[in-house]
Design an enzyme around this catalytic site. Structure first.
Site, short mmCIF file in Angstrom:
data_model
loop_
_atom_site.label_atom_id
_atom_site.label_comp_id
_atom_site.label_asym_id
_atom_site.label_seq_id
_atom_site.Cartn_x
_atom_site.Cartn_y
_atom_site.Cartn_z
N ASP A 85 39.58 65.56 38.62
CA ASP A 85 41.01 64.65 39.92
C ASP A 85 40.39 64.94 40.82
O ASP A 85 39.52 65.45 41.57
CB ASP A 85 42.09 66.38 39.49
N GLU A 143 42.56 70.74 39.09
CA GLU A 143 42.05 72.08 39.99
C GLU A 143 42.67 72.30 40.94
O GLU A 143 42.60 73.40 41.84
CB GLU A 143 40.17 71.43 40.22
N GLU A 144 42.58 70.87 42.17
CA GLU A 144 43.45 71.06 43.41
C GLU A 144 44.31 71.27 43.87
O GLU A 144 44.93 71.84 45.04
CB GLU A 144 42.87 69.67 44.66
N HIS A 368 36.81 67.36 51.02
CA HIS A 368 37.89 66.91 51.79
C HIS A 368 38.32 65.72 52.76
O HIS A 368 38.92 65.51 53.35
CB HIS A 368 39.24 68.20 52.16
ZN LIG Z 1 38.61 70.27 46.61
ZN LIG Z 2 36.69 71.27 44.58
#
Ligand SMILES: [Zn+2]
Ligand SMILES: [Zn+2]
Length: 399
Positions: A85, A143-144, A368
């Site tokens: 993702d 996952e985020e 990020h």
């Molecule tokens: Zn991340």
């Molecule tokens: Zn990650």
């Protein structure tokens, strides 16, 4: 224990590198947000089918893909996981493979995780006769974002019959070519919470007729720091952070209510329990003491990632074979969270950090960040370390 894997894995993977880069750059240009992934898993499944895996299951737990490769010799089953993702960030890089989707970007390296694992799967599929057991490739969505895709994939049987599990994160803090691995906790219990404080509003010049929710909130912000300084053993880890604090409408009005949100990070389950209990007591007690009320809404996020000793050692040996002992980085645990922990609740395993930083090509921004990028050669390291660890597990448990 042996790290002998029965094949020159690194050399085989290098032959696949151009393909890995192509896949990665495709995913990078067409990123999809957590719980909204459609084209990415469809593409993964079609690539896995072309490789001739024995089974490819789609929509596992919602949007996951699980590929199964049955080796030519009998043995145990080992799983390797990659997530796929992206994040709600506008890509600001100046590269020809930058995101084509406005406001969405692979800013954590999950595109590289997935392309690397696809490369590993294709190499292992070509050499399946030499594999003593079964390898399960877990391609995970979301996952985020809490509650994360892993928990749904596990519920949907992704870990059924799996004897050990390995996973990796490409890591911007470590230079390309290095690997960080450690036994025990490596990532934290990542919980979040909301605090709602109710006071009694009124005129800013007549405080004695009011209950000031901002003053209560301020006291709470300070008091909860005593969880770290006075409740938890100083040799254990805890972080309590207030991330938002919202109250009030005007300069001469005492705020009727106040709302805060924050995160609480720990490693050990008993420290997590203790910290959550103290947070609740301090929040409610402080508000009561000052004539107001407060409600804590506590949401447990991903549990801590705790590597089992034997499997962490397999990864360490795999990393020594792949990059050399001098490139191993003594890994300090991070208070970040990862839902890889849900797989580790089902089987022993280890999560490893693969250096992906390279200033020379602009891969020098933190995860990020809108300019985040990786040294793509790190995909080769990740694939080799994970592949060697998985094969070592199968070889070590043969017979
Ligand atoms: Zn991340
Ligand atoms: Zn990650």
């Amino acid at each position: 224990m042996t790290s002998q894997v029965g094949m020159p894995l690194g050399a085989y993977l290098k032959e696949c590198f151009t393909q890995m880069v192509e896949w990665r750059r495709h995913f990078h240009q067409y990123p999809e947000l957590s719980f909204k992934e459609e084209n990415t898993p469809a593409m993964i499944a079609s690539i896995l089918r072309e490789m001739g895996l024995d089974q490819v299951r789609e929509k596992v737990g919602g949007r996951g893909v699980v590929g199964t490769l049955i080796g030519g010799k009998p043995g145990k089953t080992v799983a390797i996981r990659a997530d796929f993702d992206a994040l709600p960030i506008q890509d600001q890089k100046d590269v020809e493979y930058k995101s084509k989707i406005p406001g969405v970007m692979h800013a954590c390296g999950h595109d590289g995780h997935t392309a690397g694992l696809l490369g590993l799967a294709s190499v292992l599929a070509q050499h399946r006769e030499e594999i003593p057991g079964t390898i399960v490739f877990l391609f995970q969505f979301a996952e985020e974002e809490n509650p994360g895709g892993a928990t749904y994939m596990v519920q949907d049987g992704a870990m059924d019959g799996v004897d050990a599990v390995f996973g990796a994160h490409l890591w911007a803090d470590f230079p390309y070519g290095s690997v960080g691995i450690a036994p025990g906790p490596v990532m934290a219990n990542a919980d979040d919470f909301t605090i709602k404080i109710q006071g009694r509003g009124g005129h800013g010049a007549i405080p004695h007729q009011t209950v000031d929710s901002i003053v209560i909130g301020s006291q709470i912000v300070n008091n909860i720091q005593t969880i770290a300084s006075r409740n938890v053993d100083p040799l254990e880890s805890v972080v309590v952070t207030i991330g938002t604090f919202n109250a009030g409408d005007n300069f001469n009005v005492i705020a009727d209510s106040c709302k805060m949100t924050g995160t609480l990070r720990t490693f050990l389950p008993e420290i997590r329990d203790l910290s959550e209990r103290r947070l609740k007591e301090i929040v409610e007690g402080t508000a009561t003491m000052m004539g107001g009320t407060a409600v804590l809404d506590y949401d447990r996020g991903y549990p801590a990632v705790i590597n089992t000793a034997a499997e962490a050692e397999m990864v360490r040996q795999a990393a020594i074979s792949a990059v050399g002992e001098e490139r191993l980085i003594p890994l300090k645990p991070t208070m970040g969270g990862e839902d890889f922990s849900y797989y580790l609740q089902k089987a022993p395993g280890a999560f490893v950090f693969i250096g992906a930083r390279n200033e020379e090509i602009g891969a020098c921004y933190p995860h990020h960040h809108p300019r985040f990028d990786i040294d793509e050669r790190a995909m080769l390291v990740a694939a080799e370390v994970l592949g060697r660890a998985a094969l070592a597990f199968l070889h070590n448990h043969q017979g």
